[in-house]
Design a protein around this motif. Structure first.
Motif, short mmCIF file in Angstrom:
data_model
loop_
_atom_site.label_atom_id
_atom_site.label_comp_id
_atom_site.label_asym_id
_atom_site.label_seq_id
_atom_site.Cartn_x
_atom_site.Cartn_y
_atom_site.Cartn_z
N ALA A 69 36.57 53.93 30.45
CA ALA A 69 36.20 52.65 31.03
C ALA A 69 34.75 52.29 30.72
CB ALA A 69 36.41 52.70 32.54
N LYS A 70 34.54 51.00 30.50
CA LYS A 70 33.18 50.50 30.25
C LYS A 70 32.73 49.53 31.34
CE LYS A 70 33.54 51.07 25.23
NZ LYS A 70 33.48 50.40 23.90
N SER A 71 33.54 48.55 31.66
CA SER A 71 33.15 47.57 32.68
C SER A 71 33.28 48.16 34.08
CB SER A 71 34.02 46.32 32.58
OG SER A 71 35.34 46.60 33.03
N ARG A 72 32.60 47.52 35.04
CA ARG A 72 32.71 47.96 36.43
C ARG A 72 34.15 47.90 36.91
NH1 ARG A 72 28.13 48.20 39.84
NH2 ARG A 72 26.17 47.59 38.84
N LEU A 73 34.86 46.85 36.50
CA LEU A 73 36.26 46.69 36.90
C LEU A 73 37.09 47.87 36.40
CD1 LEU A 73 38.73 45.20 37.99
CD2 LEU A 73 38.76 43.86 35.87
N ASN A 74 36.97 48.18 35.12
CA ASN A 74 37.77 49.27 34.56
C ASN A 74 37.40 50.63 35.14
OD1 ASN A 74 39.16 47.46 33.05
ND2 ASN A 74 38.28 48.01 31.08
N LYS A 75 36.11 50.84 35.41
CA LYS A 75 35.69 52.11 36.02
C LYS A 75 36.29 52.25 37.41
CE LYS A 75 31.36 52.57 33.43
NZ LYS A 75 29.88 52.45 33.49
N SER A 76 36.34 51.14 38.15
CA SER A 76 36.95 51.17 39.47
C SER A 76 38.43 51.54 39.38
CB SER A 76 36.80 49.80 40.15
OG SER A 76 37.60 49.71 41.31
N MET A 77 39.12 50.98 38.37
CA MET A 77 40.54 51.26 38.18
C MET A 77 40.77 52.74 37.89
SD MET A 77 41.21 47.85 35.92
CE MET A 77 42.61 48.51 35.01
N VAL A 78 39.97 53.31 37.01
CA VAL A 78 40.12 54.72 36.66
C VAL A 78 39.81 55.61 37.86
CG1 VAL A 78 39.23 56.61 35.23
CG2 VAL A 78 39.69 54.36 34.21
N ASP A 79 38.79 55.26 38.63
CA ASP A 79 38.46 56.03 39.84
C ASP A 79 39.63 56.06 40.81
OD1 ASP A 79 35.95 56.59 38.89
OD2 ASP A 79 34.92 55.03 40.06
N GLN A 80 40.34 54.92 40.95
CA GLN A 80 41.49 54.88 41.84
C GLN A 80 42.59 55.81 41.35
OE1 GLN A 80 42.96 51.04 43.31
NE2 GLN A 80 41.18 50.08 42.40
N ALA A 81 42.82 55.83 40.05
CA ALA A 81 43.86 56.69 39.50
C ALA A 81 43.53 58.17 39.70
CB ALA A 81 44.05 56.40 38.01
N LEU A 82 42.27 58.54 39.45
CA LEU A 82 41.88 59.94 39.59
C LEU A 82 41.91 60.38 41.05
CD1 LEU A 82 38.94 60.11 37.01
CD2 LEU A 82 41.28 60.92 36.73
N ALA A 83 41.56 59.47 41.95
CA ALA A 83 41.59 59.81 43.38
C ALA A 83 43.01 60.12 43.83
CB ALA A 83 41.00 58.67 44.21
N ALA A 84 43.98 59.42 43.26
CA ALA A 84 45.37 59.62 43.67
C ALA A 84 45.84 61.05 43.39
CB ALA A 84 46.28 58.62 42.95
N ILE A 85 45.30 61.67 42.34
CA ILE A 85 45.73 63.02 41.96
C ILE A 85 45.45 64.01 43.08
CG2 ILE A 85 45.33 64.90 40.31
CD1 ILE A 85 44.67 62.80 38.21
N THR A 86 44.39 63.78 43.84
CA THR A 86 43.96 64.74 44.86
C THR A 86 44.64 64.52 46.21
OG1 THR A 86 42.10 63.37 45.62
CG2 THR A 86 41.71 64.81 43.74
N GLU A 87 45.47 63.50 46.32
CA GLU A 87 45.99 63.12 47.64
C GLU A 87 47.50 63.16 47.72
OE1 GLU A 87 44.44 59.21 47.99
OE2 GLU A 87 42.34 59.85 48.09
N VAL A 88 48.16 63.86 46.78
CA VAL A 88 49.62 63.79 46.71
C VAL A 88 50.26 65.18 46.76
CG1 VAL A 88 49.61 61.61 45.45
CG2 VAL A 88 49.52 63.77 44.17
N ASP A 89 51.59 65.17 46.83
CA ASP A 89 52.36 66.42 46.85
C ASP A 89 52.94 66.77 45.49
OD1 ASP A 89 52.45 66.83 49.89
OD2 ASP A 89 53.22 64.79 49.68
N LEU A 90 52.94 65.77 44.58
CA LEU A 90 53.52 65.97 43.26
C LEU A 90 52.89 64.96 42.31
CD1 LEU A 90 55.80 67.27 41.45
CD2 LEU A 90 57.28 65.40 42.22
N ILE A 91 52.68 65.37 41.06
CA ILE A 91 52.12 64.48 40.05
C ILE A 91 53.13 64.31 38.92
CG2 ILE A 91 50.29 64.18 38.33
CD1 ILE A 91 48.50 65.95 40.16
N LEU A 92 53.36 63.05 38.54
CA LEU A 92 54.17 62.75 37.35
C LEU A 92 53.23 62.21 36.28
CD1 LEU A 92 57.35 60.94 38.79
CD2 LEU A 92 56.95 63.40 38.48
N LEU A 93 53.11 62.94 35.18
CA LEU A 93 52.30 62.49 34.05
C LEU A 93 53.24 61.82 33.05
CD1 LEU A 93 49.78 62.32 32.26
CD2 LEU A 93 50.29 64.66 31.49
#
Length: 298
Positions: A69-93
Motif C-alpha cells: 500500500a502507498k496511499s493512506r486509504l490503501n494502508k488502512s485497508m491492509v491494516d484491517q486485513a492483517l488485524a483480522a488474522i489475529t482475531e479469528v478461529d480459522l484462516i482461509l488463504l
C-alpha cells in the motif's frame, strides 16, 4: 446417541486483491452482501457474513486484499486485513489456481508464520486450468506451509464450495450462537446500500474513474407500512473531471448508476426504493485522515 456438539467461530478470508474473496463469501451465503468487480481493492472494509447450519454458525470476515500500500486509504485497508488474522478461529488463504506461488504469495504465507489457529488454502478459479496444473499448484503450496487443508474451488460457479463449508465447520471449536439464525450479516443496511452504489460506479465507469470514489448514505427512511424506502446518497470523488464522468452528458451516466443501484437495492431490501444521488468533489480525500475517518476507513 448424543447429538454432535454445536460449533461456531470466526473465519478470516485473506489473499491478494482480486482473487475472489467477496465472490466466495457471497457464494457461501447464497446472497450478495459484498460488492464484487474485476478491479483490485474493491472491498475496503472488513465485512462479516454469517452462515447458519443446523449444528454450527460460521462467521466469515471478508477483508480487503493485502498488497503493497502507498496511499493512506490503501494502508488502512491492509491494516484491517492483517488485524483480522489475529482475531479469528480459522484462516482461509485464497489464491488463484492459474498462478504458481510467486513473490506476493510467498509474502502472504510469511505473514501466517506462527499463526495460532489453523490455516486452509483455498485455490480459486479452478475452471481456468487443467487438473494436472492444479495438482502441481497444490504440491508447490504444500512445500511453503503446513496447511490444514487445500481446497480447490470455483467460487463463481459454486464448485467445491459445499465441501469447503463442511471442512470449515469441522475445523471450528465448540461454541455458542453469536448471532440470531435469521440474519446473514451484521452490516447495517445503510452500509450495504452505499456499497451497492459504489459497485455500480466501478462497473459502469470502468477505468475512467480510479478508486478514489466514496459513497455516503445521507438518509435512509422507510415508510411505516414498508411499501417504500427512500435513500439519498452522495458520491465523493477527488477531481472535477471525475465528477463530470460520473454525471455524464446531460446526466446520463448518473442516471444509469442510479437505475442499476435501485434495482439491486430493491432485490436486497425486498421493497420499492426511491434513490436520489448527488456527486461532490473533495480534493485528495483518500489522503485526508479526517475524511477517511468520516467515510469509515480509519
Amino acid at each position: 446417541m448424543s447429538a454432535s456438539p454445536f460449533r461456531s467461530g470466526f473465519v478470516a478470508l485473506i489473499g491478494r486483491p482480486n482473487v475472489g474473496k467477496s465472490t466466495l463469501l457471497n457464494s457461501i451465503l447464497g446472497e450478495k452482501i459484498v460488492i464484487t468487480s474485476d478491479k483490485p481493492q474493491t472491498t475496503r472494509n472488513r465485512i462479516q457474513g454469517i452462515h447458519n447450519l443446523p449444528d454450527a454458525q460460521l462467521i466469515f470476515i471478508d477483508t480487503p486484499g493485502i498488497h503493497r500500500a502507498k496511499s493512506r486509504l490503501n494502508k488502512s485497508m491492509v491494516d484491517q486485513a492483517l488485524a483480522a488474522i489475529t482475531e479469528v478461529d480459522l484462516i482461509l488463504l485464497l489464491v488463484e489456481a492459474q498462478r504458481p506461488p510467486g513473490e506476493q504469495e510467498r509474502e502472504l504465507v510469511g505473514l501466517l508464520t506462527g499463526a495460532r489457529v489453523p490455516v486452509m488454502l483455498v485455490m480459486n478459479k479452478i475452471d481456468l486450468v487443467d487438473k494436472t496444473a492444479i495438482l502441481d499448484r497444490i504440491a508447490a503450496y504444500r512445500e511453503l506451509y503446513p496447511f490444514r487443508e487445500i481446497v480447490p474451488v470455483c467460487a463463481e460457479r459454486g464448485e467445491g464450495v459445499e465441501m469447503l463449508v463442511e471442512l470449515v465447520r469441522a475445523a471450528l471449536p465448540e461454541g455458542p450462537v453469536y448471532f440470531p439464525d435469521d440474519i446473514i450479516t451484521d452490516v447495517p443496511e445503510r452500509f450495504i446500500a452505499a456499497e451497492i452504489i459504489r459497485e455500480k460506479v466501478f462497473r459502469l465507469t470502468r477505468d475512467e474513474i480510479p478508486f478514489s470514489t466514496a459513497v455516503e448514505v445521507d438518509s435512509f427512511k422507510e415508510r411505516e407500512d414498508g411499501s417504500l424506502i427512500s435513500i439519498s446518497a452522495t458520491i465523493t470523488v477527488e477531481r472535477d473531471s471525475q465528477k463530470g464522468i460520473i454525471i455524464g452528458r446531460q446526466g446520463t451516466m448518473l442516471k444509469r448508476i442510479g437505475t442499476e443501484a435501485r434495482r439491486e437495492l430493491e432485490r436486497f431490501l425486498n421493497s420499492k426504493v426511491f434513490l436520489e444521488l448527488f456527486v461532490r468533489v473533495r480534493k485528495d480525500w483518500s489522503e485526508d485522515p479526517k475524511l477517511l475517518k468520516d467515510f469509515g476507513y480509519l
